[in-house]
Write a protein that holds these residues in place. Structure first.
Motif, PDB file in Angstrom:
ATOM      1  N   ASN A  19      33.113  49.376 -79.944  1.00  0.00           N
ATOM      2  CA  ASN A  19      33.552  50.608 -80.605  1.00  0.00           C
ATOM      3  C   ASN A  19      33.184  51.889 -79.857  1.00  0.00           C
ATOM      4  O   ASN A  19      33.589  52.970 -80.275  1.00  0.00           O
ATOM      5  CB  ASN A  19      32.948  50.688 -82.019  1.00  0.00           C
ATOM      6  N   MET A  20      32.424  51.768 -78.764  1.00  0.00           N
ATOM      7  CA  MET A  20      31.895  52.969 -78.119  1.00  0.00           C
ATOM      8  C   MET A  20      32.991  53.897 -77.607  1.00  0.00           C
ATOM      9  O   MET A  20      32.925  55.120 -77.784  1.00  0.00           O
ATOM     10  CB  MET A  20      30.955  52.571 -76.975  1.00  0.00           C
ATOM     11  N   HIS A  21      34.023  53.365 -76.957  1.00  0.00           N
ATOM     12  CA  HIS A  21      35.084  54.225 -76.429  1.00  0.00           C
ATOM     13  C   HIS A  21      35.803  54.963 -77.559  1.00  0.00           C
ATOM     14  O   HIS A  21      36.124  56.153 -77.432  1.00  0.00           O
ATOM     15  CB  HIS A  21      36.089  53.394 -75.629  1.00  0.00           C
ATOM     16  N   LEU A  22      36.053  54.267 -78.670  1.00  0.00           N
ATOM     17  CA  LEU A  22      36.700  54.924 -79.798  1.00  0.00           C
ATOM     18  C   LEU A  22      35.815  56.022 -80.371  1.00  0.00           C
ATOM     19  O   LEU A  22      36.295  57.116 -80.713  1.00  0.00           O
ATOM     20  CB  LEU A  22      37.015  53.888 -80.885  1.00  0.00           C
ATOM     21  N   VAL A  23      34.519  55.752 -80.472  1.00  0.00           N
ATOM     22  CA  VAL A  23      33.576  56.741 -81.002  1.00  0.00           C
ATOM     23  C   VAL A  23      33.475  57.940 -80.070  1.00  0.00           C
ATOM     24  O   VAL A  23      33.437  59.097 -80.511  1.00  0.00           O
ATOM     25  CB  VAL A  23      32.194  56.090 -81.217  1.00  0.00           C
ATOM     26  N   ALA A  24      33.440  57.677 -78.750  1.00  0.00           N
ATOM     27  CA  ALA A  24      33.347  58.776 -77.792  1.00  0.00           C
ATOM     28  C   ALA A  24      34.583  59.673 -77.854  1.00  0.00           C
ATOM     29  O   ALA A  24      34.480  60.910 -77.810  1.00  0.00           O
ATOM     30  CB  ALA A  24      33.158  58.215 -76.383  1.00  0.00           C
ATOM     31  N   ASP A  25      35.755  59.066 -77.971  1.00  0.00           N
ATOM     32  CA  ASP A  25      36.982  59.860 -78.083  1.00  0.00           C
ATOM     33  C   ASP A  25      36.974  60.696 -79.349  1.00  0.00           C
ATOM     34  O   ASP A  25      37.348  61.884 -79.331  1.00  0.00           O
ATOM     35  CB  ASP A  25      38.204  58.934 -78.071  1.00  0.00           C
ATOM     36  N   GLN A  26      36.559  60.106 -80.449  1.00  0.00           N
ATOM     37  CA  GLN A  26      36.512  60.847 -81.708  1.00  0.00           C
ATOM     38  C   GLN A  26      35.466  61.948 -81.647  1.00  0.00           C
ATOM     39  O   GLN A  26      35.668  63.047 -82.176  1.00  0.00           O
ATOM     40  CB  GLN A  26      36.196  59.886 -82.860  1.00  0.00           C
ATOM     41  N   ALA A  27      34.342  61.674 -80.983  1.00  0.00           N
ATOM     42  CA  ALA A  27      33.292  62.687 -80.859  1.00  0.00           C
ATOM     43  C   ALA A  27      33.782  63.890 -80.058  1.00  0.00           C
ATOM     44  O   ALA A  27      33.463  65.043 -80.382  1.00  0.00           O
ATOM     45  CB  ALA A  27      32.061  62.072 -80.202  1.00  0.00           C
ATOM     46  N   GLN A  28      34.556  63.650 -79.007  1.00  0.00           N
ATOM     47  CA  GLN A  28      35.113  64.758 -78.233  1.00  0.00           C
ATOM     48  C   GLN A  28      36.068  65.589 -79.064  1.00  0.00           C
ATOM     49  O   GLN A  28      36.066  66.823 -78.994  1.00  0.00           O
ATOM     50  CB  GLN A  28      35.823  64.220 -76.997  1.00  0.00           C
ATOM     51  N   ARG A  29      36.895  64.916 -79.876  1.00  0.00           N
ATOM     52  CA  ARG A  29      37.821  65.669 -80.738  1.00  0.00           C
ATOM     53  C   ARG A  29      37.074  66.466 -81.803  1.00  0.00           C
ATOM     54  O   ARG A  29      37.550  67.528 -82.234  1.00  0.00           O
ATOM     55  CB  ARG A  29      38.804  64.702 -81.407  1.00  0.00           C
ATOM     56  N   ASP A  30      35.903  65.954 -82.219  1.00  0.00           N
ATOM     57  CA  ASP A  30      35.123  66.657 -83.246  1.00  0.00           C
ATOM     58  C   ASP A  30      34.186  67.700 -82.654  1.00  0.00           C
ATOM     59  O   ASP A  30      33.449  68.361 -83.394  1.00  0.00           O
ATOM     60  CB  ASP A  30      34.299  65.651 -84.059  1.00  0.00           C
ATOM     61  N   GLY A  31      34.192  67.830 -81.324  1.00  0.00           N
ATOM     62  CA  GLY A  31      33.360  68.838 -80.678  1.00  0.00           C
ATOM     63  C   GLY A  31      31.925  68.419 -80.458  1.00  0.00           C
ATOM     64  O   GLY A  31      31.071  69.272 -80.171  1.00  0.00           O
ATOM     65  N   LEU A  32      31.610  67.138 -80.558  1.00  0.00           N
ATOM     66  CA  LEU A  32      30.253  66.664 -80.315  1.00  0.00           C
ATOM     67  C   LEU A  32      30.009  66.531 -78.816  1.00  0.00           C
ATOM     68  O   LEU A  32      30.939  66.481 -78.017  1.00  0.00           O
ATOM     69  CB  LEU A  32      30.020  65.318 -81.004  1.00  0.00           C
ATOM     70  N   SER A  33      28.755  66.468 -78.458  1.00  0.00           N
ATOM     71  CA  SER A  33      28.374  66.388 -77.049  1.00  0.00           C
ATOM     72  C   SER A  33      28.619  64.984 -76.516  1.00  0.00           C
ATOM     73  O   SER A  33      28.055  64.004 -77.013  1.00  0.00           O
ATOM     74  CB  SER A  33      26.888  66.745 -76.887  1.00  0.00           C
ATOM     75  N   TYR A  47      28.455  52.138 -85.763  1.00  0.00           N
ATOM     76  CA  TYR A  47      28.276  51.275 -86.938  1.00  0.00           C
ATOM     77  C   TYR A  47      28.904  51.855 -88.201  1.00  0.00           C
ATOM     78  O   TYR A  47      28.870  51.216 -89.248  1.00  0.00           O
ATOM     79  CB  TYR A  47      26.785  51.021 -87.181  1.00  0.00           C
ATOM     80  N   ASP A  48      29.443  53.069 -88.091  1.00  0.00           N
ATOM     81  CA  ASP A  48      30.062  53.705 -89.260  1.00  0.00           C
ATOM     82  C   ASP A  48      31.469  54.210 -88.959  1.00  0.00           C
ATOM     83  O   ASP A  48      32.021  54.996 -89.737  1.00  0.00           O
ATOM     84  CB  ASP A  48      29.202  54.886 -89.746  1.00  0.00           C
ATOM     85  N   PHE A  49      32.050  53.776 -87.851  1.00  0.00           N
ATOM     86  CA  PHE A  49      33.377  54.259 -87.479  1.00  0.00           C
ATOM     87  C   PHE A  49      34.408  53.788 -88.504  1.00  0.00           C
ATOM     88  O   PHE A  49      34.346  52.660 -89.006  1.00  0.00           O
ATOM     89  CB  PHE A  49      33.745  53.743 -86.090  1.00  0.00           C
ATOM     90  N   VAL A  50      35.355  54.679 -88.814  1.00  0.00           N
ATOM     91  CA  VAL A  50      36.287  54.409 -89.911  1.00  0.00           C
ATOM     92  C   VAL A  50      37.225  53.260 -89.581  1.00  0.00           C
ATOM     93  O   VAL A  50      37.449  52.363 -90.409  1.00  0.00           O
ATOM     94  CB  VAL A  50      37.092  55.684 -90.237  1.00  0.00           C
ATOM     95  N   ARG A  51      37.804  53.255 -88.399  1.00  0.00           N
ATOM     96  CA  ARG A  51      38.740  52.201 -87.999  1.00  0.00           C
ATOM     97  C   ARG A  51      38.254  51.531 -86.717  1.00  0.00           C
ATOM     98  O   ARG A  51      38.806  51.745 -85.641  1.00  0.00           O
ATOM     99  CB  ARG A  51      40.142  52.770 -87.811  1.00  0.00           C
ATOM    100  N   PRO A  52      37.229  50.732 -86.827  1.00  0.00           N
ATOM    101  CA  PRO A  52      36.617  50.149 -85.626  1.00  0.00           C
ATOM    102  C   PRO A  52      37.412  48.948 -85.112  1.00  0.00           C
ATOM    103  O   PRO A  52      38.200  48.336 -85.830  1.00  0.00           O
ATOM    104  CB  PRO A  52      35.244  49.689 -86.145  1.00  0.00           C
ATOM    105  N   ARG A  53      37.201  48.645 -83.849  1.00  0.00           N
ATOM    106  CA  ARG A  53      37.739  47.393 -83.328  1.00  0.00           C
ATOM    107  C   ARG A  53      36.992  46.210 -83.932  1.00  0.00           C
ATOM    108  O   ARG A  53      37.595  45.187 -84.267  1.00  0.00           O
ATOM    109  CB  ARG A  53      37.605  47.367 -81.805  1.00  0.00           C
ATOM    110  N   LEU A  54      35.673  46.356 -84.025  1.00  0.00           N
ATOM    111  CA  LEU A  54      34.823  45.331 -84.631  1.00  0.00           C
ATOM    112  C   LEU A  54      33.966  46.000 -85.695  1.00  0.00           C
ATOM    113  O   LEU A  54      33.027  46.725 -85.376  1.00  0.00           O
ATOM    114  CB  LEU A  54      33.936  44.664 -83.573  1.00  0.00           C
ATOM    115  N   PRO A  55      34.248  45.766 -86.980  1.00  0.00           N
ATOM    116  CA  PRO A  55      33.437  46.387 -88.029  1.00  0.00           C
ATOM    117  C   PRO A  55      32.008  45.854 -88.013  1.00  0.00           C
ATOM    118  O   PRO A  55      31.753  44.710 -87.641  1.00  0.00           O
ATOM    119  CB  PRO A  55      34.163  45.975 -89.320  1.00  0.00           C
TER     120      PRO A  55
END
Length: 306
Positions: free
Chosen positions: A26-40, A69-77
Motif C-alpha cells: 500500500n505504500m505507493h498508494l499512500v505516498a500518492d495520496q499524501a502528496q495530493r493532501d499536501g503531506l511531506s 494500515y488505514d488506507f481507504v482503498r488499499p491493495r491489501l487491507p
C-alpha cells in the motif's frame, strides 16, 4: 491446550506476515495520496528507487507506514480493517439489509445445504451400488472420477446458462453445482468405508448365513461411519465453494459471491475481503458442526472413548 497451541501458532504467523505485507503493498498508494493532501513526501533517489522498488518502501518515507494500515482503498487491507468491516456488516446492519453479511450468508447457505444433501444422498447410493455390483464398480466409478477433472469455473457458467434458458433459475442451479462438488468425496469415502470390514468378519457373516442386507446394516454401514463423516466435512466445504462459484457468472445480487463481485467492480476491497472471510468462517463452522456430530455418533457407537 496442546491441540490449540499449534493452531494459534499458525494463525499468529499468518497474521504477522499479513501485517508486514500491508506496508509494501500500500505504500505507493499512500505516498500518492499524501502528496495530493499536501503531506511531506521525500522523493527517492535513483539508487533508493532501485533498492526499494521491489518492496515499494523508501527509508525517507517511514513516517507514512502507519497510514498504510488505514488506507481507504488499499491493495491489501490490514487485518483490523477487515475485522472492522465484518463487525459493521454483521452486527451493525439489520439482517434484512442488502449490506448485511448475515443476509448474504443465508442466500449462499440455503443452496449450499440443499446441494450438499442432494450430493450426499446421491453419493451414498452410488457407493452402495459400487460395492455390491461389479458392473457399477467398473462402469460408474471411472466416470465419477473423470467428472471431477472438469474445472468448476468452466462448468458452472454452462450449467447456469443452460438451466436459465429452460426457465430454471434461483436456488436449484446453484444447488446443482454444490451437489456436483460434494457427491464425489462422499462416494469415495463411503466405498472405502463399506469395504473396510476384513475377510474374517465377512466370513463370519457367511457362516451365520447372513443376507447381503443384514451384512450391510450389521457390519458394512457401521464400519463406514468414520469414513462417511470425514467425507461429509470435505463435502460441505466443497458445496459452499460450489455455491459461491455458481453466483459469480450469474451476476447475482445477493450471496457471498455477489459481495465479492461488488467489491471488485466498485473498487471496495474491504467488501470483498469481508465476504471472503465470512465465507471461510461459515465453512469452518459447518465443518466444526460435523466434527461435533462425529464425536457424539462414534461415542454412542463405542468407537470413541473421549
Amino acid at each position: 491446550m496442546k491441540s490449540v497451541l499449534p493452531v494459534l501458532t499458525v494463525v499468529g504467523t499468518i497474521l504477522l506476515f499479513w501485517l508486514v505485507a500491508v506496508v509494501p503493498m500500500n505504500m505507493h498508494l499512500v505516498a500518492d495520496q499524501a502528496q495530493r493532501d499536501g503531506l511531506s513526501v521525500t522523493p527517492e533517489t535513483p539508487v533508493e528507487r532501485q533498492e526499494y522498488s521491489g518492496i515499494g518502501l523508501s527509508l525517507r518515507n517511514l513516517h507514512l507506514v502507519p497510514l498504510t494500515y488505514d488506507f481507504v482503498r488499499p491493495r491489501l487491507p490490514a487485518p483490523q480493517q477487515v475485522a472492522g468491516e465484518m463487525y459493521k456488516t454483521v452486527f451493525e446492519k439489520k439482517i434484512t439489509s442488502k449490506r448485511s453479511l448475515v443476509y448474504h450468508g443465508w442466500v449462499t447457505l440455503a443452496p449450499t445445504l440443499l446441494g450438499f444433501f442432494i450430493g450426499t444422498g446421491l453419493g451414498i447410493l452410488l457407493a452402495v451400488g459400487i460395492v455390491y455390483s461389479r458392473v457399477m464398480d467398473r462402469s460408474v466409478m471411472p466416470w465419477a472420477i473423470v467428472s471431477q477433472t472438469i474445472p468448476i469455473l468452466a462448468l458452472a457458467p454452462m450449467v447456469i446458462v443452460v438451466l436459465g434458458s429452460m426457465g430454471i433459475q434461483g436456488l436449484f442451479p446453484k444447488s446443482l453445482i454444490a451437489a456436483y462438488l460434494s457427491f464425489f468425496p462422499v462416494v469415495v469415502g463411503m466405498v472405502k468405508g463399506l469395504r473396510a470390514p476384513d475377510g474374517m468378519q465377512l466370513d463370519l457373516l457367511r457362516t451365520y448365513h447372513a443376507s447381503p442386507a443384514q451384512g450391510f446394516w450389521a457390519l458394512r454401514l457401521p464400519a463406514s461411519v468414520p469414513y462417511l463423516f470425514a467425507s461429509l466435512k470435505i463435502g460441505i466445504s466443497a458445496s459452499l465453494i460450489g455455491t459461491i462459484v455458481a453466483e459469480l457468472p450469474t451476476g447475482a445480487k445477493a450471496g457471498f459471491g455477489a459481495r465479492m463481485l461488488v467489491g471488485d467492480q466498485y473498487g471496495q476491497p474491504l467488501v470483498s475481503w469481508a465476504a471472503l472471510f465470512a465465507a471461510a468462517l461459515t465453512a469452518a463452522a459447518l465443518v466444526g458442526l460435523f466434527s461435533v456430530m462425529e464425536r457424539v455418533t462414534l461415542r454412542r457407537m463405542g468407537m470413541r472413548t473421549a
